[in-house]
Design an enzyme around this catalytic site. Structure first.
Site, PDB file in Angstrom:
ATOM      1  N   GLU A 167       0.837  -1.212   0.000  1.00 20.34           N
ATOM      2  CA  GLU A 167       0.000   0.000   0.000  1.00 20.34           C
ATOM      3  C   GLU A 167       0.867   1.255   0.000  1.00 20.34           C
ATOM      4  OE1 GLU A 167      -3.333  -0.120   2.760  1.00 20.34           O
ATOM      5  OE2 GLU A 167      -4.143  -1.879   1.751  1.00 20.34           O
ATOM      6  N   TYR A 208     -11.521  -4.403   0.241  1.00 15.41           N
ATOM      7  CA  TYR A 208     -12.296  -4.932   1.370  1.00 15.41           C
ATOM      8  C   TYR A 208     -13.784  -4.657   1.160  1.00 15.41           C
ATOM      9  CZ  TYR A 208      -8.009  -5.654   4.036  1.00 15.41           C
ATOM     10  OH  TYR A 208      -6.797  -6.107   4.472  1.00 15.41           O
ATOM     11  N   GLU A 219      -4.980  -8.786  -0.291  1.00  9.30           N
ATOM     12  CA  GLU A 219      -5.802  -8.435   0.884  1.00  9.30           C
ATOM     13  C   GLU A 219      -7.247  -8.326   0.423  1.00  9.30           C
ATOM     14  OE1 GLU A 219      -4.580  -5.250   3.513  1.00  9.30           O
ATOM     15  OE2 GLU A 219      -2.459  -5.745   3.208  1.00  9.30           O
TER      16      GLU A 219
HETATM   17  O1  AHR Z   1      -5.457  -5.788   6.838  1.00 12.35           O
HETATM   18  C1  AHR Z   1      -5.432  -4.606   7.566  1.00 12.35           C
HETATM   19  C2  AHR Z   1      -4.762  -3.469   6.814  1.00 12.35           C
HETATM   20  O2  AHR Z   1      -5.520  -3.141   5.687  1.00 12.35           O
HETATM   21  C3  AHR Z   1      -3.403  -3.767   6.256  1.00 12.35           C
HETATM   22  O3  AHR Z   1      -2.387  -3.587   7.167  1.00 12.35           O
HETATM   23  C4  AHR Z   1      -3.279  -2.751   5.155  1.00 12.35           C
HETATM   24  O4  AHR Z   1      -2.426  -3.179   4.129  1.00 12.35           O
HETATM   25  C5  AHR Z   1      -4.702  -2.538   4.707  1.00 12.35           C
HETATM   26  O5  AHR Z   1      -5.019  -1.210   4.612  1.00 12.35           O
END
Ligand code: AHR
Length: 496
Positions: A174, A240, A296
């Protein structure tokens, strides 16, 4: 009937790389400390400091690859602080995650030992945000060089004679955000520089992974592929599923039907993201040499009441199990480009497969989906046509079902089916083409629950678990399957 799955049993659409069933463990909250590492002196039974209950449960998942040490933590991590005698390792503040003291007891040796115990590939994220080129270069030398050098010598002094085989190495995390707030042009140049010194020693071959975009940052993908595509083996994507908004994400339990629905709107957005990022990659890499790695992904809710907001601890329900199912199906469908994915995170953080509380441990509904879907690891994705009823709420619409079929090395066909509908079941007609005249033995397993937020707790650790599934029947050569509401089902079909 609108839910239909037509499977061409003799036509393959590629291989489902088992690495899309990968995981991620960061120095965050109680993931590493307590969740995995308790130390050799702990009263909690352990193998060389790794807690035995978690280890045994994870072995059953046949985890293919594990990413470490972060996450945002990776770009603050200085690996040299985490090797050598534990009692003299430096202590540091984990500024990203709760401001707690990190004692560095779990470092390179401990992580690589964990991977050996799990039989999985390590995937290490190097520090670009606050580390140097030399530091990254020496880490790779420390782990993978077998000859005479200061780093190889230091490793031997620290108790490891042989180098470790290491394939997957990420050059930053990131870097558009917590990893340095860089512009893509700047990171592309840094990537080119840092990766130059990520060396291949002896037979070891490093697969270099560049930091890719956040969600829909298509410009980041464009610039990275244009400026640095030829120096990488893969580029990452982070996304996410957050119901609501980042400032008001909603709870992991006790949520409304609207929040249930919104979670799947967010989760299935992964399809559009992968399609659009892949289209950009196709322009620069039509041969698909560079992989897209979703390193992620998962649900992200408001933390459990009373817990440290920096620890990202959340419960896990049948809703999460379905998010896992539909997302894994999306990865299957893009198996030409998506070669790895790492759900966040392994234990006690975000969409975990395991939760712990002191010496207690439980398997979450998400764990069960990963266990049920193991049958897809490295299997051939079968060319299938899916049609689904729609599932509607407040003027919004989603496909009600998500389905995928694969064939394993023994010729067994596995069909996984998700019914997102919070209230109603679903009838599915499965049509198998390519083996006309043959007959199949069918065996099924189902994960479902009565409540939208059904979950496992330390008091009732087996409230949600798979059970045998028999709601299917042959009808004129087709299999009629009756899915429960809120369910993930896997069928195994063996040709007799
Ligand atoms: O998974 C939690 C966080 O989410 C990680 O550290 C980061 O890479 C992302 O923003």
């Amino acid at each position: 009937m609108a839910n239909r799955l037509l499977i061409n049993t003799d036509v393959t659409n590629g291989i489902i790389d088992k690495n899309i069933y990968g995981h991620f463990a960061e120095h965050l909250g109680r993931c590493i400390y307590e969740g995995l590492w308790v130390g050799e002196e702990s009263p909690i039974p352990n193998v060389n400091g790794i807690r035995s209950d978690v280890l045994e449960a994870l072995k059953k998942l046949q985890i293919p690859v594990l990413r470490w040490p972060g996450g945002c933590f990776a770009d603050e991590y200085h690996w040299k602080d985490g090797v050598g005698p534990r009692e003299s390792r430096k202590r540091m503040v984990n500024t990203h995650w709760g401001g707690v003291v990190e004692n560095n007891h779990f470092g390179t040796h401990e992580f690589l030992m964990l991977c050996e115990l799990l039989g999985c590939e390590p995937y290490i994220s190097g520090n670009v945000g606050s580390g140097t080129v030399q530091e990254m270069s020496e880490w790779v030398e420390y782990m993978t060089f077998d000859g005479v050098s200061p780093m190889a010598e230091w490793r031997r002094q620290n108790g490891r004679e042989e180098s470790w085989p290491l394939k997957y190495f990420g050059v930053g995390n990131e870097n558009w955000g917590c990893g340095g707030n860089m512009r893509p042009e700047y990171y592309a140049d840094l990537y080119r520089q840092y990766q130059t010194y990520v060396r291949n020693y002896g037979e070891n071959r490093i697969y270099k992974i560049a930091c890719g975009p956040n969600t829909d940052d298509y410009r980041w993908m464009e610039v990275l592929m244009r400026e640095a595509g030829r120096f990488m083996d893969a580029i990452s994507l982070h996304y996410y599923a957050v119901p609501g908004t980042w400032t008001n994400k909603g709870a992991a339990t006790g949520f409304t039907e609207e929040e249930w629905f919104d979670t799947f709107v967010k989760a299935t957005y992964m399809e559009e993201l992968i399609t659009k990022h892949s289209a950009i990659m196709d322009r620069y890499d039509p041969e698909k040499r560079v992989a897209l790695i979703v390193d992620e992904w998962g649900t992200w809710y408001t933390v459990e009441p009373g817990t440290n907001p920096g620890f990202l601890y959340q419960q896990n329900t049948i809703r999460d199990a379905l998010v896992a199912g539909v997302t894994l199906h999306i990865f299957h469908n893009h198996c030409d480009r998506v070669k790895m994915a790492n759900i966040a995170q392994l234990v006690n953080v975000l969409q975990s497969v395991i939760l712990t509380e002191g010496e207690k441990m439980l398997l979450t509904p998400t764990y069960h989906v990963f266990e049920m879907f193991k049958v897809h690891h490295d299997a051939e994705l079968l060319c299938s046509h899916v049609s689904s009823d729609s599932y509607e709420m407040n003027g919004r619409s989603l496909p009600k079902t998500s389905m995928s079929a694969s064939k394993d090395a023994q010729g067994r066909i596995h069909v996984s089916l998700c019914n997102l509908d919070h209230r109603d079941g679903a009838e599915v007609l499965v049509d198998l083409r390519g083996t006309e005249g043959g007959s199949y033995q069918v065996h099924g397993r189902e994960l479902t629950a009565d409540a939208l937020d059904a979950r496992n707790t330390f008091e009732q650790p087996e409230a949600v678990k798979p059970s045998e599934f028999q709601s299917f029947a042959w009808e004129n050569g087709r299999l009629r399957v009756t899915l429960s509401p809120r369910s993930v089902t896997v069928l195994e079909l063996v040709c007799e």
